[in-house]
Design a protein around this motif. Structure first.
Motif, PDB file in Angstrom:
ATOM      1  N   GLU A   1      70.128 101.980  43.274  1.00 52.13           N
ATOM      2  CA  GLU A   1      70.131 102.163  44.727  1.00 52.13           C
ATOM      3  C   GLU A   1      68.879 101.606  45.385  1.00 52.13           C
ATOM      4  O   GLU A   1      68.734 101.691  46.603  1.00 52.13           O
ATOM      5  N   MET A   2      67.954 101.030  44.620  1.00 51.70           N
ATOM      6  CA  MET A   2      66.734 100.466  45.205  1.00 51.70           C
ATOM      7  C   MET A   2      67.047  99.271  46.087  1.00 51.70           C
ATOM      8  O   MET A   2      67.921  98.459  45.766  1.00 51.70           O
ATOM      9  N   SER A   3      66.303  99.139  47.154  1.00 53.41           N
ATOM     10  CA  SER A   3      66.443  97.952  48.009  1.00 53.41           C
ATOM     11  C   SER A   3      65.793  96.758  47.322  1.00 53.41           C
ATOM     12  O   SER A   3      64.932  96.924  46.455  1.00 53.41           O
ATOM     13  N   PRO A   4      66.165  95.519  47.688  1.00 54.29           N
ATOM     14  CA  PRO A   4      65.569  94.325  47.061  1.00 54.29           C
ATOM     15  C   PRO A   4      64.047  94.285  47.150  1.00 54.29           C
ATOM     16  O   PRO A   4      63.377  93.866  46.204  1.00 54.29           O
ATOM     17  N   ALA A   5      63.467  94.748  48.278  1.00 54.37           N
ATOM     18  CA  ALA A   5      62.010  94.715  48.433  1.00 54.37           C
ATOM     19  C   ALA A   5      61.335  95.655  47.430  1.00 54.37           C
ATOM     20  O   ALA A   5      60.326  95.302  46.808  1.00 54.37           O
ATOM     21  N   ILE A   6      61.874  96.850  47.265  1.00 52.24           N
ATOM     22  CA  ILE A   6      61.306  97.802  46.310  1.00 52.24           C
ATOM     23  C   ILE A   6      61.506  97.284  44.889  1.00 52.24           C
ATOM     24  O   ILE A   6      60.644  97.450  44.026  1.00 52.24           O
TER      25      ILE A   6
ATOM     26  N   ASP B   1      77.741 100.012  38.524  1.00 49.78           N
ATOM     27  CA  ASP B   1      78.040  98.819  37.739  1.00 49.78           C
ATOM     28  C   ASP B   1      76.988  97.771  38.094  1.00 49.78           C
ATOM     29  O   ASP B   1      77.148  97.010  39.056  1.00 49.78           O
ATOM     30  N   LEU B   2      75.877  97.765  37.331  1.00 44.57           N
ATOM     31  CA  LEU B   2      74.771  96.868  37.664  1.00 44.57           C
ATOM     32  C   LEU B   2      75.162  95.407  37.539  1.00 44.57           C
ATOM     33  O   LEU B   2      74.652  94.552  38.280  1.00 44.57           O
ATOM     34  N   GLU B   3      76.072  95.091  36.613  1.00 43.98           N
ATOM     35  CA  GLU B   3      76.502  93.697  36.454  1.00 43.98           C
ATOM     36  C   GLU B   3      77.156  93.185  37.732  1.00 43.98           C
ATOM     37  O   GLU B   3      76.883  92.059  38.191  1.00 43.98           O
ATOM     38  N   ARG B   4      78.004  94.022  38.331  1.00 40.34           N
ATOM     39  CA  ARG B   4      78.641  93.619  39.594  1.00 40.34           C
ATOM     40  C   ARG B   4      77.606  93.523  40.704  1.00 40.34           C
ATOM     41  O   ARG B   4      77.681  92.623  41.552  1.00 40.34           O
ATOM     42  N   SER B   5      76.601  94.433  40.689  1.00 42.62           N
ATOM     43  CA  SER B   5      75.543  94.382  41.703  1.00 42.62           C
ATOM     44  C   SER B   5      74.717  93.113  41.566  1.00 42.62           C
ATOM     45  O   SER B   5      74.285  92.527  42.564  1.00 42.62           O
ATOM     46  N   VAL B   6      74.495  92.671  40.319  1.00 41.10           N
ATOM     47  CA  VAL B   6      73.773  91.411  40.113  1.00 41.10           C
ATOM     48  C   VAL B   6      74.594  90.240  40.641  1.00 41.10           C
ATOM     49  O   VAL B   6      74.076  89.317  41.286  1.00 41.10           O
ATOM     50  N   GLU B   7      75.905  90.284  40.385  1.00 39.52           N
ATOM     51  CA  GLU B   7      76.783  89.198  40.837  1.00 39.52           C
ATOM     52  C   GLU B   7      76.829  89.094  42.357  1.00 39.52           C
ATOM     53  O   GLU B   7      76.839  87.992  42.918  1.00 39.52           O
ATOM     54  N   ASN B   8      76.857  90.228  43.036  1.00 38.44           N
ATOM     55  CA  ASN B   8      76.931  90.160  44.511  1.00 38.44           C
ATOM     56  C   ASN B   8      75.553  90.097  45.169  1.00 38.44           C
ATOM     57  O   ASN B   8      75.443  90.125  46.398  1.00 38.44           O
ATOM     58  N   GLY B   9      74.483  90.046  44.361  1.00 37.97           N
ATOM     59  CA  GLY B   9      73.140  89.833  44.890  1.00 37.97           C
ATOM     60  C   GLY B   9      72.412  91.068  45.357  1.00 37.97           C
ATOM     61  O   GLY B   9      71.300  90.956  45.886  1.00 37.97           O
ATOM     62  N   SER B  10      72.959  92.263  45.158  1.00 38.75           N
ATOM     63  CA  SER B  10      72.287  93.478  45.621  1.00 38.75           C
ATOM     64  C   SER B  10      71.284  94.012  44.585  1.00 38.75           C
ATOM     65  O   SER B  10      70.517  94.921  44.897  1.00 38.75           O
ATOM     66  N   PHE B  11      71.303  93.454  43.386  1.00 41.48           N
ATOM     67  CA  PHE B  11      70.348  93.877  42.361  1.00 41.48           C
ATOM     68  C   PHE B  11      69.784  92.641  41.675  1.00 41.48           C
ATOM     69  O   PHE B  11      70.540  91.737  41.271  1.00 41.48           O
ATOM     70  N   ARG B  12      68.466  92.577  41.559  1.00 43.38           N
ATOM     71  CA  ARG B  12      67.797  91.403  41.006  1.00 43.38           C
ATOM     72  C   ARG B  12      68.176  91.192  39.545  1.00 43.38           C
ATOM     73  O   ARG B  12      68.167  92.135  38.736  1.00 43.38           O
ATOM     74  N   LYS B  13      68.466  89.949  39.217  1.00 49.49           N
ATOM     75  CA  LYS B  13      68.839  89.629  37.846  1.00 49.49           C
ATOM     76  C   LYS B  13      67.663  89.829  36.892  1.00 49.49           C
ATOM     77  O   LYS B  13      67.829  90.364  35.778  1.00 49.49           O
ATOM     78  N   ASP B  14      66.422  89.409  37.314  1.00 47.06           N
ATOM     79  CA  ASP B  14      65.262  89.552  36.427  1.00 47.06           C
ATOM     80  C   ASP B  14      64.935  91.025  36.173  1.00 47.06           C
ATOM     81  O   ASP B  14      64.546  91.415  35.072  1.00 47.06           O
ATOM     82  N   LEU B  15      65.130  91.875  37.178  1.00 41.87           N
ATOM     83  CA  LEU B  15      64.905  93.300  36.994  1.00 41.87           C
ATOM     84  C   LEU B  15      65.972  93.888  36.076  1.00 41.87           C
ATOM     85  O   LEU B  15      65.680  94.757  35.237  1.00 41.87           O
TER      86      LEU B  15
END
Length: 682
Positions: A471-476, A511-525
């Motif tokens: 649930e973290m924002s991209p900036a955090i 589902d972090l994989e889906r969040s990475v795909e839609n850009g809401s979760f950083r791939k490197d993180l």
């Protein structure tokens, strides 16, 4: 025999007796006791005889006159009332001169005041220990006059051989002086904790007695099984020189002779002897005489003690050799004891290690309750992952116990003495989450009245558990990633870099994989968090754990609430096992806690279990009235069939059925009356 009989008759006629305190602060105190009075003895001020002895119980024992005899009775003391070192039981008959012990205090019983005050009878050992001095009265002399008993002519608490004064033994008595020093040296040796300090104590003692000005203790490798040792195998344990001369390996010839024969030797006129001329070190130190003593114990050889004198007017002599050999024999015993202590300590450390490992496993067993394959594998992974310090990502639905897994990782990580800090990332807005994680400086934003230390700083040298990390924002996420990579961070509104050493354990039900795909979760993180991933299965996929968990929670909450609930009925367990548990373990825990509080008996039944209507739609009700195809019937008929099916499934537990149907119990009763339905009789 006549004397014994007369003494016995006299004992029965005496109505007044005396107690004499033989040692301690009250030594010499004489207390009269009269027939008809119970003389209680103890530490409490309410006793007739108050004894200021910490080991003595508050109410320790009592003395009383009964049936013509004085008797002693223990009053349930901690250490017992002792005669001849053994605790008494029942009523113990006291006779003239009988001595007894309470705590560290000794008291004597007598009928004659004059003997009670006799100086010799009051004499006691200086050593204030709990060991009883010889009792003057014994089974063969009970009733005899004190004058006819053996006379004690000498008492002492310390032997002269350990006294520090020089007058204890005559200065002309060299063997006596050396014996005294040998005893004192032995006591020092026994207190040594390692080989080096032991060897230094040895040399210090030898230099005090002999005329040596150079000395060394040389030892063979510990636990070696060398049958024919040679000088080159000796290792220096300690060295002493009065003129600060550096150590040199010296006189292999003498060492070789002693290693071969295991006999102590004294060598004189070293400089004039051709066998020693080849030794440059001996020539350099100008040694005049040598003593070499083997450190031996039975068939085992530990090493050598070497002493050298460089003074031609004060040579080492056979008397010195005798003392050195005695010291070497004592050192062998001390070395053997020291090695045994180290062996036992190592064994104890191994046992404690194994015990801690078993306790760790047991603790995980206790925390992560269940016996399913998935839980067993999860425990094994935790034990492997926890000590590594790697970042861990715990995945699973809400309520499965992700925080419990994180805490288990912390407790077995090596940082268990550090803090365990938790943070729910979904509970706060972006700005507040940043402030909570990294802290803020005073005045950094409206309402920041003081500096705040963030969760990362709070968790320094410990573990930070971040729940709902997805649930973290991209900036955090960007700032969080830098900290995970070991970079320092700054508090909100601050400019000072802060470094911390924190192990991060994150958790998510997204589902972090889906969040990475839609850009809401950083791939490197995502890849940084996924160093080690643990998955906790939902409760519906490990139904064999439901009964185990339910019983565990019953015990836990019964103890917590003080309710008399002890178990669940088979019907209640069936109801729990068939429920899908959308809220997982947390829902089961809350359900059992509520049931325990509301239950009026010792067993939880189906009526005590209140299940949520959220899971009712997933119940698999199968009976003869189930339909898999469409039927053109009214809603009323469908409702009637559904109510009946639910009642059958709950075994006609109306409260549970009403809960599943999402209606009140009274509403269910009205509908049953309307449909003219009654419970079938079997």
């Amino acid at each position: 025999m006549t004397n014994v009989k007369n003494a016995s008759d006299r004992t029965t006629q005496q109505n007044t007796a005396y107690l004499v305190v033989r040692n301690g602060p009250m030594e010499g105190t004489i207390i009269p006791i009269a027939a008809g009075q119970s003389a209680t003895i103890g530490r409490a001020t309410t006793n007739k005889i108050v004894v200021p002895d910490e080991i003595c119980s508050r109410n320790h024992c009592e003395i009383f006159f009964d049936d013509g005899r004085w008797k002693l009775r223990d009053m349930g003391s901690r250490n017992g009332t002792r005669v001849r070192g053994e605790p008494i039981s029942g009523d113990f008959a006291l006779t003239e001169g009988r001595q007894f012990q309470i705590g560290n205090t000794f008291l004597s019983f007598t009928f004659e005041r004059e003997r009670a005050g006799d100086e010799d009878s009051r004499h006691y050992c200086e050593d204030d220990t709990a060991t009883e001095i010889p009792v003057l009265a014994n089974e063969d002399t009970v009733g005899q006059d004190l004058e006819s008993r053996p006379e004690i002519v000498h008492r002492t608490s310390r032997t002269r051989y350990v006294m520090g004064d020089s007058e204890a033994i005559s200065s002309r008595d060299r063997p006596g002086q050396e014996a005294q020093r040998l005893v004192r040296l032995g006591l020092k040796m026994a207190a040594a904790n390692d080989v080096r300090s032991l060897a230094e104590i040895i040399l210090e003692g030898l230099f005090d007695v002999t005329s040596a000005d150079i000395g060394a203790v040389l030892l063979l490798p510990a636990n070696s099984a060398i049958k024919r040792p040679i000088p080159s195998q000796l290792e220096l344990a300690a060295y002493k020189s009065l003129d600060a001369r550096p150590f040199e390996r010296i006189s292999d010839y003498v060492s070789g002779v002693v290693l071969e024969t295991r006999v102590g030797v004294v060598a004189l006129d070293v400089n004039a002897n051709d066998r020693f001329k080849a030794s440059d070190s001996l020539n350099a130190m100008r040694a005049e005489s040598i003593i070499c003593a083997p450190i031996r114990r039975d068939d085992r050889l530990f090493g050598l003690i070497q002493l050298y004198s460089t003074n031609p007017d004060n040579r080492l002599d056979p008397e010195d050799s005798e003392f050195a050999l005695a010291v070497a024999d004592q050192m062998a015993l001390a070395l053997e004891s020291l090695q045994e202590r180290h062996r036992l300590a190592a064994g104890l450390a191994r046992a404690e290690n194994e015990n801690q490992t078993l306790r760790d496993q047991l603790q995980i067993e206790t925390e992560l309750v269940g016996d399913s394959d998935s839980i067993r594998k999860l425990r094994e992974k935790i034990l492997r992952v926890a000590p590594t310090g790697a970042t861990v990502l715990i995945r699973g639905e809400s309520g499965v116990g992700k925080e419990l897994v994180a805490r288990a990782i912390h407790e077995h990580s090596g940082k268990e003495n550090g803090p365990f800090i938790t943070m729910n990332c979904a509970a706060l807005s972006e700005s507040l989450l940043e402030s909570e994680l990294f802290g803020h400086e005073k005045g950094s934003f409206t309402g920041a009245l003081n500096r705040k230390v963030g969760k990362f700083e709070q968790a320094n040298q410990g573990t930070l558990f971040l729940d709902e990390v997805g649930e973290m924002s991209p900036a955090i996420q960007a700032k969080f990633l830098r900290v995970l990579e070991g970079h320092p961070f700054e508090r909100v509104g601050g400019g000072i870099e802060v470094r911390v050493e924190v192990r991060v354990v994150a958790a998510t039900n997204r589902d972090l994989e889906r969040s990475v795909e839609n850009g809401s979760f950083r791939k490197d993180l995502y890849f940084r968090l996924q160093v080690m991933e643990l998955f906790v299965e939902p409760l519906r996929d490990r139904r064999s754990d439901i009964a185990i968990l339910a019983n565990h929670f019953v015990v836990k909450f019964a103890k917590k609430s003080g309710r008399p609930v002890e178990s669940l009925s088979p019907a209640a367990l069936t109801a729990l096992a068939n429920y899908p548990w959308p809220g997982n373990v947390r829902e089961l825990q809350n359900t059992i806690e509520r049931a325990v509080i509301l239950c009026s008996g010792e067993t939880l039944g189906p009526s005590d279990i209140q299940l949520s209507a959220l899971g009712a739609g997933d119940l698999r009700i199968t009976d003869d009235k189930s339909r898999t195809s469409f039927r053109p019937v009214s809603v009323e008929i469908i409702e009637q069939e559904h109510i009946l099916a639910t009642l059958e499934w709950t075994k006609w537990n109306k409260s549970q059925a009403a809960h599943i149907l999402g209606i009140e119990r009274s509403t269910l009763d009205r509908k049953l009356k309307k449909y003219e339905v009654e419970r079938p009789r079997h």
